[in-house]
Scaffold this motif. Sequence first.
Motif, short mmCIF file in Angstrom:
data_model
loop_
_atom_site.label_atom_id
_atom_site.label_comp_id
_atom_site.label_asym_id
_atom_site.label_seq_id
_atom_site.Cartn_x
_atom_site.Cartn_y
_atom_site.Cartn_z
N ASP A 23 33.14 -18.43 37.34
CA ASP A 23 34.02 -19.34 38.32
C ASP A 23 33.07 -19.85 39.31
OD1 ASP A 23 34.58 -17.72 40.60
OD2 ASP A 23 35.49 -16.22 38.87
N ARG A 24 33.66 -21.03 40.15
CA ARG A 24 33.10 -21.67 41.28
C ARG A 24 32.77 -20.62 42.39
NH1 ARG A 24 31.95 -26.50 43.65
NH2 ARG A 24 32.39 -26.43 45.92
N GLU A 25 33.89 -19.75 42.72
CA GLU A 25 33.88 -18.79 43.89
C GLU A 25 32.68 -17.97 43.81
OE1 GLU A 25 36.62 -19.78 42.18
OE2 GLU A 25 37.30 -21.32 43.79
N THR A 26 32.82 -17.25 42.34
CA THR A 26 31.93 -16.22 42.24
C THR A 26 30.23 -16.76 42.50
OG1 THR A 26 33.40 -15.00 40.76
CG2 THR A 26 30.92 -14.45 40.58
N PHE A 27 30.08 -17.98 41.96
CA PHE A 27 28.83 -18.59 41.85
C PHE A 27 28.38 -18.97 43.26
CE2 PHE A 27 26.24 -22.34 41.37
CZ PHE A 27 25.15 -22.00 41.00
N LEU A 28 29.23 -19.36 44.03
CA LEU A 28 29.01 -19.52 45.30
C LEU A 28 28.51 -18.36 46.45
CD1 LEU A 28 31.45 -22.57 46.45
CD2 LEU A 28 29.09 -22.62 45.75
N GLU A 29 29.20 -17.46 45.90
CA GLU A 29 29.04 -15.92 46.30
C GLU A 29 27.76 -15.55 46.20
OE1 GLU A 29 30.65 -11.41 46.41
OE2 GLU A 29 31.94 -12.98 45.57
N ALA A 30 27.22 -15.85 44.79
CA ALA A 30 25.67 -15.43 44.37
C ALA A 30 24.77 -16.53 44.97
CB ALA A 30 25.85 -15.55 42.93
N VAL A 31 25.04 -17.50 45.47
CA VAL A 31 24.39 -18.28 46.26
C VAL A 31 24.16 -17.90 47.55
CG1 VAL A 31 23.88 -20.65 47.04
CG2 VAL A 31 24.87 -20.45 44.67
N GLY A 32 25.20 -17.64 48.21
CA GLY A 32 24.75 -17.06 49.49
C GLY A 32 24.24 -15.75 49.68
N ARG A 33 24.39 -14.82 48.46
CA ARG A 33 23.35 -13.70 48.48
C ARG A 33 21.98 -14.07 48.43
NH1 ARG A 33 27.33 -11.81 44.87
NH2 ARG A 33 25.81 -11.68 43.46
N ALA A 34 21.83 -15.00 47.61
CA ALA A 34 20.33 -15.41 47.23
C ALA A 34 19.88 -16.03 48.51
CB ALA A 34 20.38 -16.36 46.40
N GLN A 35 20.52 -16.60 49.22
CA GLN A 35 19.99 -17.20 50.65
C GLN A 35 19.75 -16.08 51.56
OE1 GLN A 35 23.29 -19.90 51.27
NE2 GLN A 35 22.12 -21.46 50.67
N ALA A 36 20.38 -15.27 51.45
CA ALA A 36 20.15 -13.95 52.45
C ALA A 36 19.00 -13.10 52.16
CB ALA A 36 21.60 -13.07 52.37
N SER A 42 22.41 -19.75 37.54
CA SER A 42 22.89 -20.98 36.60
C SER A 42 24.25 -20.52 36.16
CB SER A 42 21.81 -21.13 35.44
OG SER A 42 21.94 -19.72 34.73
N ARG A 43 25.10 -21.51 35.73
CA ARG A 43 26.39 -21.35 35.00
C ARG A 43 26.27 -22.09 33.70
NH1 ARG A 43 30.70 -24.07 38.81
NH2 ARG A 43 31.94 -22.78 37.83
#
Length: 343
Positions: free
Chosen positions: A261-274, A287-288
């Motif tokens: 889902d969108r929220e889980t994907f955006l959370e993973a993007v934030g962790r990747a940026q960190a 990817s989704r």
Amino acid sequence: MQSIPAVLVLELALDQETPVTLFRRLAGDGPGFILESLGGGERSGRYSYVGAEPVRELVCTGSASVVYHRDEPGGPVTDVTPGPADPFAALRRFVPRRPVPAGFRFAGGAVGYLGYDAVRHLERLPGRPPADPLLPVARFMECALLAVLDHRTHRLHLIAPVLAGPGQGPEDALRAAQRRLERALAALEAPLPPRPPLRLGEAATAGAAGAGAPAGAPGAGDGASRGPGGPAGMGPGAGSQDPQDPQDPGAVLAGVRSNVDRETFLEAVGRAQAYIRAGDVFQVVLSRRFEFPWPGGAPAPETGGAGGGRPAGGQKPHKPGPVDIDLYRALRVISPSPYMFFL
């Protein structure tokens, strides 16, 4: 004694065909492939390739591999050979060894894909996802007929490798390659059943800005314009849509679902940026997967009619409704890449 050539080549003018029409003529409903380069514009590639009539197919699941053999190119599978689980080892066994004729960069061989999970056979990685039987780790085919489109010289080359089948001698293999070229030429000379034009957006109503066509009129064909939401006018502003109509883009969109889902994907993007800011990694691929029920399929098989059998080039007759190549037609219109493929 005259030597047998490795391939036979027929050169034609490339003035009437596109990769899509060639696939429909030579492969029909498949199996086959398109490797397409844009032939003009700011970004262009010189060659496109269309393959038909496979003689072998390699499928790797990650835990095993098999090779499907056909005695007759494009015919039914007649034998199955198991192979190693490592897709790279299986591919090394599968790739044919034959010379490439002068003047060609590619004249037939193994065409397919390696999925991201193939890297697990090169590195030790944690968190292996469950195997997906519908998406093998690797899949390749060797075709007995190849069309090479040279967008620079406007030449079309039909290539038939001389492949010795079971019980065939060199002369038999040569005659079989000649027959494949004759069938391909006959397919190019035969009428091509039409496909409906792709509607890339709803026509404006009379009196509106830029109007000039009645409401609901068909689009101008492949690539004429782009609707506000993508192919076939998908998305906001696409006009009325019937979710029960399999030919309506709204019906397709209504069934789209993702594995994340969108929220889980955006959370993973934030962790990747960190992780990147901390210097732990320099690249992350997130990817989704989006899935939807595809209302199309292969064209209906021929029934009855004079002569019977398969039309020249393996082509099947037109049927109403979308078929698999129509999905590729829509994607190639909106793709930002100058290189595309259909397998």
